[in-house]
Write an enzyme that holds these catalytic residues in place. Structure first.
Site, PDB file in Angstrom:
ATOM      1  N   VAL A 172       0.736  -1.225  -0.023  1.00 44.67           N
ATOM      2  CA  VAL A 172      -0.152   0.070  -0.051  1.00 44.67           C
ATOM      3  C   VAL A 172       0.832   1.263  -0.026  1.00 44.67           C
ATOM      4  O   VAL A 172       0.484   2.129   0.426  1.00 44.67           O
ATOM      5  CB  VAL A 172      -0.960  -0.039   1.234  1.00 44.67           C
ATOM      6  CG1 VAL A 172      -2.050  -0.770   0.921  1.00 44.67           C
ATOM      7  CG2 VAL A 172      -0.220  -0.223   2.476  1.00 44.67           C
ATOM      8  N   CYS A 173       2.098   1.090  -0.444  1.00 47.38           N
ATOM      9  CA  CYS A 173       2.793   2.189  -0.424  1.00 47.38           C
ATOM     10  C   CYS A 173       3.165   2.950  -2.101  1.00 47.38           C
ATOM     11  O   CYS A 173       3.308   2.083  -2.922  1.00 47.38           O
ATOM     12  CB  CYS A 173       4.515   1.906   0.246  1.00 47.38           C
ATOM     13  SG  CYS A 173       5.404   3.174   0.380  1.00 47.38           S
ATOM     14  N   ILE A 174       3.180   3.923  -2.074  1.00 52.57           N
ATOM     15  CA  ILE A 174       3.250   4.402  -3.316  1.00 52.57           C
ATOM     16  C   ILE A 174       4.461   5.516  -3.569  1.00 52.57           C
ATOM     17  O   ILE A 174       4.507   6.531  -4.311  1.00 52.57           O
ATOM     18  CB  ILE A 174       1.842   5.028  -3.896  1.00 52.57           C
ATOM     19  CG1 ILE A 174       1.405   6.124  -2.966  1.00 52.57           C
ATOM     20  CG2 ILE A 174       0.950   4.079  -4.392  1.00 52.57           C
ATOM     21  CD1 ILE A 174       0.212   6.946  -3.559  1.00 52.57           C
ATOM     22  N   THR A 175       5.395   5.410  -2.603  1.00 55.39           N
ATOM     23  CA  THR A 175       6.650   6.339  -2.782  1.00 55.39           C
ATOM     24  C   THR A 175       7.383   6.682  -3.791  1.00 55.39           C
ATOM     25  O   THR A 175       7.608   7.636  -4.337  1.00 55.39           O
ATOM     26  CB  THR A 175       7.448   5.969  -1.209  1.00 55.39           C
ATOM     27  OG1 THR A 175       6.805   6.036  -0.151  1.00 55.39           O
ATOM     28  CG2 THR A 175       8.721   6.741  -1.228  1.00 55.39           C
TER      29      THR A 175
END
Length: 325
Positions: A172-175
């Site tokens: 769920v990370c979009i870094t």
């Protein structure tokens, strides 16, 4: 430097030395305590709550409580009252320093403190580590997250007892999409790179999609593995239960998402739905059994024997097809 990730590395078996996989010891020591498996649920609101933390502490597992909309002081009091260890998360802002002062004033010492920010190679983290070491010297301090050997060296020199490696590989990370930075897509390589210089434990954080990825993490230098999505879709998970077409899902969102922040500002996370897939106890038991199997394939009897295994990096047109079979 070789660049690879979990999905294109396989470990090579060595001669088996046990008669039963159950002989293999999946236990790991962190901060003077022995835990049944080298797995810790991600310190996120949709993964852990006080009930889960209490159950894990009582049953021989490591946990880190999240730091969002939480009274850390009360949490430490509650855990101490239950006779189990206290493991909390802090940020690096004034309210976090205030929390430390309150803990000291009340004579409460958490056993583990995780300084948990998105970019942990920072002056703010150096100052917080120093403050914790001065005010709560008995606490085992985990700091992160970082992605480079330089960062691991600095955090260790600043006084961290363990470092958390992984920027942006989580489900769920979009870094990497939002910033162009991170370890998404090469987290396992980043772990190997960082572990080469580490003299203290590393917690690999993010990118775990299968139980076999735990063994791969250990092979490349992790002491402990932080897992989010695999533990977000359990019956006990605190995320909201959602029904879609007759199937049950659990809400799972990143700590840097607008769902967690309550505002759309510096967003580096997203929200997804994870299928409900069993209970916490059954999932952790299966993880332990799978790690025991990994140890037996590595020709060992203890967890760190996995580090003796060689590995191959898969390539070519059929590599992905083979992995999906």
């Amino acid at each position: 430097m070789e660049i690879f990730d979990y999905d294109n590395v396989l470990l090579l078996p060595r001669k088996c030395r046990v008669e039963s996989r159950s002989e293999c010891d999946a236990g790991v020591v962190l901060g003077g305590r022995t835990f049944r498996i080298p797995v810790v649920p991600a310190n996120m609101k949709t993964v852990v709550d006080e009930n889960i933390c209490t159950w894990m502490a009582r049953n021989g597992y490591f946990y880190v409580m999240h730091r969002f909309d939480l009274d850390n002081l009360q949490f430490v009091k509650d855990m101490k009252a239950k006779g189990v260890y206290a493991s909390i998360s802090l940020g690096v802002k004034k309210p976090d320093y205030d929390t430390v002062d309150q803990l000291v004033a009340e004579g409460l010492a958490p056993d583990y403190i995780t300084i948990d920010i998105a970019h942990g190679h920072a002056d703010t983290v150096q100052r917080m580590i120093g403050y914790l070491k001065q005010k709560l010297p008995a606490a085992f301090v985990i700091a992160g997250n970082v992605a480079t050997p330089e960062a691991v060296i600095d955090l260790e020199n600043w006084g961290a007892d363990a470092t958390k490696v992984g920027i942006g590989p989580g489900k769920v990370c979009i870094t990497r999409m939002k910033t162009g930075f991170g370890t998404g897509g090469w987290q396992l390589s980043a772990l190997k790179w960082c572990a080469r210089v580490a003299t203290k434990p590393i917690i690999a954080d993010g990118g775990i999609r299968e139980h076999g990825d735990i063994a791969k993490s250990i092979r490349f230098g992790a002491t402990m593995v932080m897992i989010g999505s695999l533990l977000a879709g359990l019956e006990e998970s605190p995320g909201k239960t959602v029904e879609v077409d007759g199937k049950l899902f659990k809400e799972y969102y990143g700590s840097a998402s607008d769902f967690n922040k309550g505002e759309y500002k510096h967003v580096e996370g997203k929200r997804i739905l994870e299928p409900v897939k069993g209970t916490l106890a059954d999932t952790l038991r299966e993880m332990e059994e799978d790690i025991q199997s990994s140890i037996s394939y590595a020709g060992g009897k203890k967890l760190l024997d996995i580090r003796k295994a060689n590995y191959v990096i898969l390539g070519g047109d059929n590599a992905g097809e083979h992995l999906l079979m």
